[in-house]
Design a protein around this motif. Structure first.
Motif, PDB file in Angstrom:
ATOM      1  N   UNK A 249       0.838  -1.196   0.000  1.00  0.00           N
ATOM      2  CA  UNK A 249       0.000   0.000   0.000  1.00  0.00           C
ATOM      3  C   UNK A 249       0.873   1.245   0.000  1.00  0.00           C
ATOM      4  N   UNK A 250       1.939   1.220   0.832  1.00  0.00           N
ATOM      5  CA  UNK A 250       2.832   2.375   0.905  1.00  0.00           C
ATOM      6  C   UNK A 250       3.572   2.593  -0.416  1.00  0.00           C
ATOM      7  N   UNK A 251       3.933   1.487  -1.087  1.00  0.00           N
ATOM      8  CA  UNK A 251       4.669   1.625  -2.353  1.00  0.00           C
ATOM      9  C   UNK A 251       3.759   1.705  -3.557  1.00  0.00           C
ATOM     10  N   UNK A 252       2.462   1.617  -3.323  1.00  0.00           N
ATOM     11  CA  UNK A 252       1.529   1.712  -4.443  1.00  0.00           C
ATOM     12  C   UNK A 252       1.457   0.459  -5.288  1.00  0.00           C
ATOM     13  N   UNK A 253       1.957  -0.671  -4.743  1.00  0.00           N
ATOM     14  CA  UNK A 253       1.893  -1.921  -5.496  1.00  0.00           C
ATOM     15  C   UNK A 253       2.797  -1.944  -6.693  1.00  0.00           C
ATOM     16  N   UNK A 254       3.863  -1.151  -6.683  1.00  0.00           N
ATOM     17  CA  UNK A 254       4.741  -1.042  -7.845  1.00  0.00           C
ATOM     18  C   UNK A 254       5.514  -2.290  -8.138  1.00  0.00           C
ATOM     19  N   UNK A 255       5.943  -3.036  -7.062  1.00  0.00           N
ATOM     20  CA  UNK A 255       6.758  -4.222  -7.292  1.00  0.00           C
ATOM     21  C   UNK A 255       6.034  -5.272  -8.100  1.00  0.00           C
ATOM     22  N   UNK A 256       4.767  -5.549  -7.708  1.00  0.00           N
ATOM     23  CA  UNK A 256       3.983  -6.527  -8.450  1.00  0.00           C
ATOM     24  C   UNK A 256       3.707  -6.089  -9.859  1.00  0.00           C
ATOM     25  N   UNK A 257       3.461  -4.798 -10.034  1.00  0.00           N
ATOM     26  CA  UNK A 257       3.189  -4.271 -11.375  1.00  0.00           C
ATOM     27  C   UNK A 257       4.416  -4.392 -12.267  1.00  0.00           C
ATOM     28  N   UNK A 258       5.599  -4.094 -11.706  1.00  0.00           N
ATOM     29  CA  UNK A 258       6.822  -4.202 -12.495  1.00  0.00           C
ATOM     30  C   UNK A 258       7.112  -5.648 -12.875  1.00  0.00           C
ATOM     31  N   UNK A 259       6.915  -6.577 -11.927  1.00  0.00           N
ATOM     32  CA  UNK A 259       7.150  -7.999 -12.210  1.00  0.00           C
ATOM     33  C   UNK A 259       6.194  -8.509 -13.292  1.00  0.00           C
ATOM     34  N   UNK A 260       4.922  -8.088 -13.184  1.00  0.00           N
ATOM     35  CA  UNK A 260       3.944  -8.505 -14.184  1.00  0.00           C
ATOM     36  C   UNK A 260       4.265  -7.928 -15.555  1.00  0.00           C
ATOM     37  N   UNK A 261       4.727  -6.680 -15.573  1.00  0.00           N
ATOM     38  CA  UNK A 261       5.091  -6.044 -16.838  1.00  0.00           C
ATOM     39  C   UNK A 261       6.291  -6.742 -17.481  1.00  0.00           C
ATOM     40  N   UNK A 262       7.278  -7.094 -16.650  1.00  0.00           N
ATOM     41  CA  UNK A 262       8.464  -7.790 -17.166  1.00  0.00           C
ATOM     42  C   UNK A 262       8.097  -9.163 -17.717  1.00  0.00           C
ATOM     43  N   UNK A 263       7.198  -9.872 -17.009  1.00  0.00           N
ATOM     44  CA  UNK A 263       6.781 -11.190 -17.478  1.00  0.00           C
ATOM     45  C   UNK A 263       5.997 -11.086 -18.778  1.00  0.00           C
ATOM     46  N   UNK A 264       5.137 -10.076 -18.873  1.00  0.00           N
ATOM     47  CA  UNK A 264       4.378  -9.868 -20.110  1.00  0.00           C
ATOM     48  C   UNK A 264       5.304  -9.549 -21.274  1.00  0.00           C
ATOM     49  N   UNK A 265       6.322  -8.727 -21.009  1.00  0.00           N
ATOM     50  CA  UNK A 265       7.286  -8.394 -22.049  1.00  0.00           C
ATOM     51  C   UNK A 265       8.042  -9.627 -22.532  1.00  0.00           C
ATOM     52  N   UNK A 266       8.411 -10.509 -21.586  1.00  0.00           N
ATOM     53  CA  UNK A 266       9.107 -11.744 -21.962  1.00  0.00           C
ATOM     54  C   UNK A 266       8.227 -12.636 -22.823  1.00  0.00           C
ATOM     55  N   UNK A 267       6.961 -12.784 -22.453  1.00  0.00           N
ATOM     56  CA  UNK A 267       6.048 -13.601 -23.241  1.00  0.00           C
ATOM     57  C   UNK A 267       5.836 -13.016 -24.632  1.00  0.00           C
ATOM     58  N   UNK A 268       5.736 -11.689 -24.698  1.00  0.00           N
ATOM     59  CA  UNK A 268       5.548 -11.031 -25.990  1.00  0.00           C
ATOM     60  C   UNK A 268       6.759 -11.253 -26.898  1.00  0.00           C
ATOM     61  N   UNK A 269       7.960 -11.123 -26.327  1.00  0.00           N
ATOM     62  CA  UNK A 269       9.176 -11.354 -27.108  1.00  0.00           C
ATOM     63  C   UNK A 269       9.267 -12.800 -27.565  1.00  0.00           C
TER      64      UNK A 269
END
Length: 416
Positions: A249-269
């Motif tokens: 909550x304090x970080x705004x959920x950024x860690x999970x969002x970044x991990x999900x974005x990186x995983x999506x990018x890997x799948x797309x590539x």
């Protein structure tokens, strides 16, 4: 298909017609020339733009990431090979439009250079696709694994030396030479000795066939890993709700969002490389089958340098068009399709091309405005010059009247 059907109907009616007596339909030659014009018009600028992108924006984006730099290098090399393939299609166009004349291929030096390039470029393209596919599978299996640029260049240099050795050995032994063949409409290394013919057919067939095995295995493995990962993610979303901790909550959920974005990018590539590999397989199966048939015919029949003709004995149309279609046209279409895939699948390429197109179009649209402004500026300068002349003439006339005519030298000085 229409020409093949009509040709097979003709050969069934009269089996005595040889391939030498068979008349080549001009419309088919012109069709081939038109396809090569299309490949040159689309593939050449598309691959040049790809080289510019991967050597500028691609390198900047991959700084600090070894794996991105690895794949960016492979893309650069692939684009360079595809550019050379599309750039060497012009002699084909000229020969087909001139009803299979030698044209540029009539020059011995040009024939050798063109033939050697086409003994290296298609196979190097296959090799780069294999590296791309296998490396992506390794990343999926071991996400933290770092690919080695040094290993990449070592493999490329070794494979390039092998291709040059395979091409040069029969020529250096004076058991083969490059010459223009009217059936293929290009310069080809034609063996003279029987060992050279078998050496060429076996090495070319294996060079095309061997990479297919690891490429297909890596594609199947990558697809299975992607499907397994997607099912796992779907099950997690369905059966388990994510607990939002105080830290998130304090970080705004950024860690999970970044991990999900990186995983999506890997799948797309990964999907992008699968599309590249599937396109390669689609366009390279015909030439592999052609070489395989030639290799089999070299052992089944006793022949020196016409096994590829005897393989299609009774089918004149295939003799006239099969090799050019499989070895030149399919490779050229593959090289033309690659920049289209770059633009379709890579968002960075889309943004780069769109910005270049928009800026170029804006410059073109500004050209009439710039011309009009230059014309107006020139006309205003002419008007100001004329006004200054009139004012100078008026001043000189007044002074001449005041001085009672004065001397000619004074009037001239004033006017000057």
């Amino acid at each position: 298909l229409y020409f093949i059907q009509s040709n097979l109907r003709m050969t069934n009616d009269s089996t005595a017609v040889s391939w030498e007596d068979h008349k080549v339909p001009p419309a088919a030659d012109h069709l081939f020339a038109g396809i090569y014009v299309f490949c040159t018009a689309i593939g050449l600028p598309g691959n040049i733009i790809s080289i510019v992108f991967f050597t500028t924006s691609g390198i900047k984006a991959s700084r600090g990431n070894v794996n991105k730099a690895f794949f960016n290098t492979v893309y650069i090399l692939t684009a360079v090979v595809d550019t050379l393939i599309c750039a060497t299609l012009l002699p084909q166009i000229v020969s087909f439009l001139r009803h299979r004349e030698e044209a540029w291929f009539g020059n011995t030096a040009f024939c050798y250079i063109w033939g050697i390039l086409w003994e290296v470029l298609p196979y190097m393209s296959v090799f780069l696709v294999g590296i791309m596919s296998i490396s992506r599978t390794c990343i999926l299996i071991k996400p933290l694994h770092k690919l080695s640029m040094k290993t990449l260049w070592i493999f490329i240099v070794i494979y390039l030396v092998f291709l040059i050795f395979r091409t040069a050995l029969p020529v250096l032994m004076k058991d083969a030479s490059y010459m223009f063949w009217i059936t293929e409409v290009y310069c080809y290394e034609m063996p003279i000795a029987d060992w050279a013919y078998k050496f060429n057919s076996i090495t070319r067939t294996t060079t095309l066939a061997v990479p297919v095995i690891p490429i297909c295995i890596s594609c199947i493995t990558s697809y299975i890993l992607i499907m397994t990962n997607e099912r796992r993610q779907a099950a997690q979303k369905k059966n388990k709700k994510k607990a939002v901790t105080k830290k998130e909550i304090m970080s705004g959920g950024g860690g999970g969002s970044r991990a999900k974005k990186a995983q999506t990018s890997t799948m797309h590539a990964t999907y992008t490389i699968l599309i590249f590999t599937g396109t390669y397989i689609l366009f390279n199966i015909p030439v592999f089958l052609n070489y395989l048939l030639m290799a089999i015919s070299s052992y089944v029949t006793v022949c020196d340098n016409d096994c590829y003709l005897r393989a299609y004995e009774g089918y004149p149309f295939l003799i006239w068009y099969s090799w050019n279609f499989t070895f030149i046209m399919c490779v050229a279409l593959n090289s033309t399709a690659n920049p289209v895939i770059y633009y379709w699948r890579m968002h960075n390429v889309q943004d780069y091309v769109n910005k270049k197109v928009s800026s170029t179009s804006m410059r073109i649209l500004k050209i009439p405005t710039q011309i009009n402004s230059q014309i107006n500026a020139a006309s205003s300068r002419v008007d100001s010059i004329e006004k200054s002349k009139l004012s100078n003439e008026g001043v000189s006339g007044k002074r001449g009247t005041k001085n009672g005519g004065g001397s000619t030298q004074t009037e001239n000085d004033i006017s000057v």
